[in-house]
Write an enzyme that holds these catalytic residues in place. Sequence first.
Site, mmCIF file in Angstrom:
data_model
loop_
_atom_site.group_PDB
_atom_site.id
_atom_site.type_symbol
_atom_site.label_atom_id
_atom_site.label_comp_id
_atom_site.label_asym_id
_atom_site.label_seq_id
_atom_site.Cartn_x
_atom_site.Cartn_y
_atom_site.Cartn_z
ATOM 1 N N ARG A 69 0.707 -1.077 0.067
ATOM 2 C CA ARG A 69 0.019 0.070 -0.086
ATOM 3 C C ARG A 69 0.821 1.223 -0.087
ATOM 4 O O ARG A 69 2.024 1.387 0.850
ATOM 5 C CB ARG A 69 -0.863 0.014 1.412
ATOM 6 C CG ARG A 69 -1.923 -0.922 1.125
ATOM 7 C CD ARG A 69 -2.883 -0.761 2.230
ATOM 8 N NE ARG A 69 -2.103 -1.431 3.596
ATOM 9 C CZ ARG A 69 -1.590 -0.767 4.557
ATOM 10 N NH1 ARG A 69 -1.797 0.603 4.391
ATOM 11 N NH2 ARG A 69 -1.099 -1.217 5.474
ATOM 12 N N TYR A 197 -1.516 -3.235 -6.825
ATOM 13 C CA TYR A 197 -1.468 -4.169 -5.431
ATOM 14 C C TYR A 197 -2.673 -4.000 -4.789
ATOM 15 O O TYR A 197 -3.428 -3.133 -4.540
ATOM 16 C CB TYR A 197 -0.477 -3.402 -4.762
ATOM 17 C CG TYR A 197 -0.312 -3.976 -3.384
ATOM 18 C CD1 TYR A 197 0.149 -5.233 -3.255
ATOM 19 C CD2 TYR A 197 -0.861 -3.389 -2.349
ATOM 20 C CE1 TYR A 197 0.183 -5.983 -1.995
ATOM 21 C CE2 TYR A 197 -0.948 -3.725 -1.079
ATOM 22 C CZ TYR A 197 -0.351 -5.136 -0.916
ATOM 23 O OH TYR A 197 -0.325 -5.850 0.359
ATOM 24 N N LYS A 206 -9.639 -2.292 2.433
ATOM 25 C CA LYS A 206 -8.933 -1.090 3.108
ATOM 26 C C LYS A 206 -9.890 0.177 2.873
ATOM 27 O O LYS A 206 -10.375 0.665 3.636
ATOM 28 C CB LYS A 206 -7.705 -0.960 2.824
ATOM 29 C CG LYS A 206 -6.946 -2.086 3.157
ATOM 30 C CD LYS A 206 -6.851 -2.598 4.566
ATOM 31 C CE LYS A 206 -6.063 -3.559 5.058
ATOM 32 N NZ LYS A 206 -5.938 -4.110 6.143
ATOM 33 N N HIS A 226 -9.933 -2.223 12.343
ATOM 34 C CA HIS A 226 -8.798 -3.188 11.572
ATOM 35 C C HIS A 226 -8.408 -4.083 12.614
ATOM 36 O O HIS A 226 -7.424 -4.188 13.119
ATOM 37 C CB HIS A 226 -7.506 -2.154 11.409
ATOM 38 C CG HIS A 226 -6.546 -2.854 10.705
ATOM 39 N ND1 HIS A 226 -5.459 -2.506 10.588
ATOM 40 C CD2 HIS A 226 -6.520 -3.937 9.685
ATOM 41 C CE1 HIS A 226 -4.406 -3.124 9.647
ATOM 42 N NE2 HIS A 226 -5.234 -4.240 9.130
ATOM 43 N N SER A 248 -0.646 -3.822 10.251
ATOM 44 C CA SER A 248 -0.400 -4.781 9.163
ATOM 45 C C SER A 248 0.921 -5.590 9.563
ATOM 46 O O SER A 248 1.739 -5.279 10.025
ATOM 47 C CB SER A 248 -0.321 -4.009 7.971
ATOM 48 O OG SER A 248 -1.517 -3.212 7.830
ATOM 49 N N CYS A 250 1.336 -8.178 11.563
ATOM 50 C CA CYS A 250 1.968 -8.287 13.108
ATOM 51 C C CYS A 250 1.286 -9.601 13.493
ATOM 52 O O CYS A 250 1.283 -9.819 14.658
ATOM 53 C CB CYS A 250 1.480 -7.076 14.015
ATOM 54 S SG CYS A 250 2.739 -5.971 13.928
ATOM 55 N N ASP A 277 -8.967 -9.603 9.615
ATOM 56 C CA ASP A 277 -8.468 -8.326 9.276
ATOM 57 C C ASP A 277 -9.354 -7.160 9.573
ATOM 58 O O ASP A 277 -8.859 -6.120 9.917
ATOM 59 C CB ASP A 277 -8.052 -8.282 7.680
ATOM 60 C CG ASP A 277 -7.314 -7.042 7.437
ATOM 61 O OD1 ASP A 277 -6.307 -6.567 7.880
ATOM 62 O OD2 ASP A 277 -7.590 -6.300 6.361
ATOM 63 N N ARG A 375 1.740 -12.150 -1.118
ATOM 64 C CA ARG A 375 0.427 -12.455 -0.545
ATOM 65 C C ARG A 375 -0.315 -13.813 -1.170
ATOM 66 O O ARG A 375 -0.020 -14.049 -1.948
ATOM 67 C CB ARG A 375 -0.546 -11.263 -0.959
ATOM 68 C CG ARG A 375 -0.116 -9.901 -0.333
ATOM 69 C CD ARG A 375 -0.695 -9.786 1.104
ATOM 70 N NE ARG A 375 -0.026 -8.545 1.738
ATOM 71 C CZ ARG A 375 -0.693 -7.958 2.749
ATOM 72 N NH1 ARG A 375 -1.831 -8.370 3.475
ATOM 73 N NH2 ARG A 375 -0.174 -6.841 3.536
HETATM 74 C C1 OXD Z 1 -2.777 -4.645 5.480
HETATM 75 C C2 OXD Z 1 -3.503 -5.811 4.942
HETATM 76 O O1 OXD Z 1 -1.987 -4.023 4.790
HETATM 77 O O2 OXD Z 1 -4.348 -6.425 5.619
HETATM 78 O O3 OXD Z 1 -3.258 -4.147 6.681
HETATM 79 O O4 OXD Z 1 -3.386 -6.144 3.748
HETATM 80 MN MN MN Z 2 -4.756 -5.432 7.458
#
Ligand code: OXD
Ligand code: MN
Length: 593
Positions: A69, A197, A206, A226, A248, A250, A277, A375
């Site tokens: 992102r 992306y 998002k 989130h 993100s 983590c 998420d 991903r």
């Molecule tokens: C992020 C995702 O970047 O969930 O938070 O893809």
């Molecule tokens: Mn996320």
Amino acid sequence: MVRHQELQLWVEEMAAMCKPERIVWINGSEEEHQRLTAEAISSGEVIQLDSEKWPGCLYHRTALNDVARTEDLTFICTTLKDDAGPTNNWMSPEEGYRRAGEIFEGAMRGRTMYVIPFCMGPVGSPFSKIGVELTDSIYVVLNMRIMCNIGDEVLEQLGAGGEFTKCLHSKAELDIKKRLILHFPEDNAIWSVGSGYGGNVLLGKKCLALRIASHVARREGWMAEHMLIMGVQRPDGHIYYIAGAFPSACGKTNLAMLVPPEGYRAKGWKVFTVGDDIAWMRIDTDRRLWAVNPETGFFGVAPGTSKNTNPNALETIRRNTIFTNVVLGKGGTVWWEGMEEEPPAEGRDWQGRPWKPGLIGEDGKPAVGAHPNSRFTAPFSQCPSRSARAGDHHGVPISAIIFGGRRARLTPLVYEAQSWGHGVYIGATMASERTAAQFGKQGEVRRDPMAMLPFCGYNMADYFEHWLRMGVRMTRPPRIFNVNWFRTDEDGSFLWPGFGENIRVLDWILARCLNEVEAEKTAIGWVPRKEDLNLEGLDMAPGAIDELLSVNKEEWIAEAGLIAEHFKQFDDRIPHEMWAQHEALLRRLDLIG
Ligand code: OXD
Ligand code: MN
């Protein structure tokens, strides 16, 4: 012709600007899926993987400059700059439409414009939100199909006059200088151009489910967060639901799919995944907080996913999954660092260059094959730990909210807030070390309130206020905790084993929610007494647990100074209660009388 006139006119208007060669309405059928997949394979947009080893799976590479992102190119476009607040990039709606419009102009020439009606949340639920994404990327269509409900059933639900978010996307030239991710909360619209992306282009995720939804949620009195959502079953068979906000990369996906270690499993502990998420949460008629995962898929980070770290994820992604920017093995397999499976003898790295195990890069180090933010996009329905209640339109009742980040020092393994207001303060002051999910310097500590820094669609000071107000409206608000799996010793080694062993911390959290254990009162909140954490069978270094639970006053005094700086950026708009909580912390640290 669709029944919804406003939708029809908008599609025509956007097509007049983007000038696609043709327009295709996505109906969501299996026949359409097969056709689009074949088309994407023949154009080279995706590569089909070995159908025995990876049935139904596809491989895709993004452009080299388009792997995460791009927060610096992401804007909230509101009439008043203050409504976006100091933590968001802001542009006026006029400027946003003009600047992006210049890039969109003719951007789809020679391409197909796909019209994807989609629904975040179960179709037909009054809590769900409908969007329509126009895109010139077949990869987006294939991903959206996994991540949410799409097609005719959504159009049917929208009817002739239903409300929807207008989402426009074009890859355009995939040029970072012509890339903009714009949100127009006042118009319920999103314009994303110049990227391919996922986080920038799967606009339901998002952009809609967090940035636009957070704005709507404040107006309508609910929360778009989130957060992962998980159910934890205790030996007595009761399942308690926990929502967790982590920045993100983590470990939200790992925690949401946690497999308890053998000792816990034998006693009957079990984890059920509701989401990894995003959580949409509202107060139900019982005045408790209930959470829904508005997505139907996982868009997870591949590196580090293995049978040891996350066996459920590995099982989930074995079929019908799209892999992006991982290693492509010769013969159509995939691999990534930390997969803990035999790498292919030869293949290509995420940039398409020849790669094989042991290859040394120009810097003299082992050449990384998969991008750190590579991903997988996989259907939720394939997750072995999926909760049977995941599709319920009311969602699940939340007993605890967990905040967490990646902090090598300072934050103990777990502690509990003294009250909802104190919990909001803990969330509002959260910080974490930067990971590969964001463009920028890795490892740097940045403050990421409620893990929403990149996703809050309005002024964060108002967002804190909204959190405080939600607490007042609940009779039994969830208890709030903070966790840190990432604390290290002097040598930089992790003190806590993490992954499945995190159930031990959840065990304590639930015991606190059920008022079963006392805790140690410290300056920052309630910390476990050592004897209340189940450490049976853990092979930890001597003294590690004391270190993990320690609250270092000097370090917290330094932290309090940084928190004050963080709050000052919001000027007078920050709720008074946040400063009151801050002062209470200073008092507990003996800094003021
Ligand atoms: C992020 C995702 O970047 O969930 O938070 O893809
Ligand atoms: Mn996320």
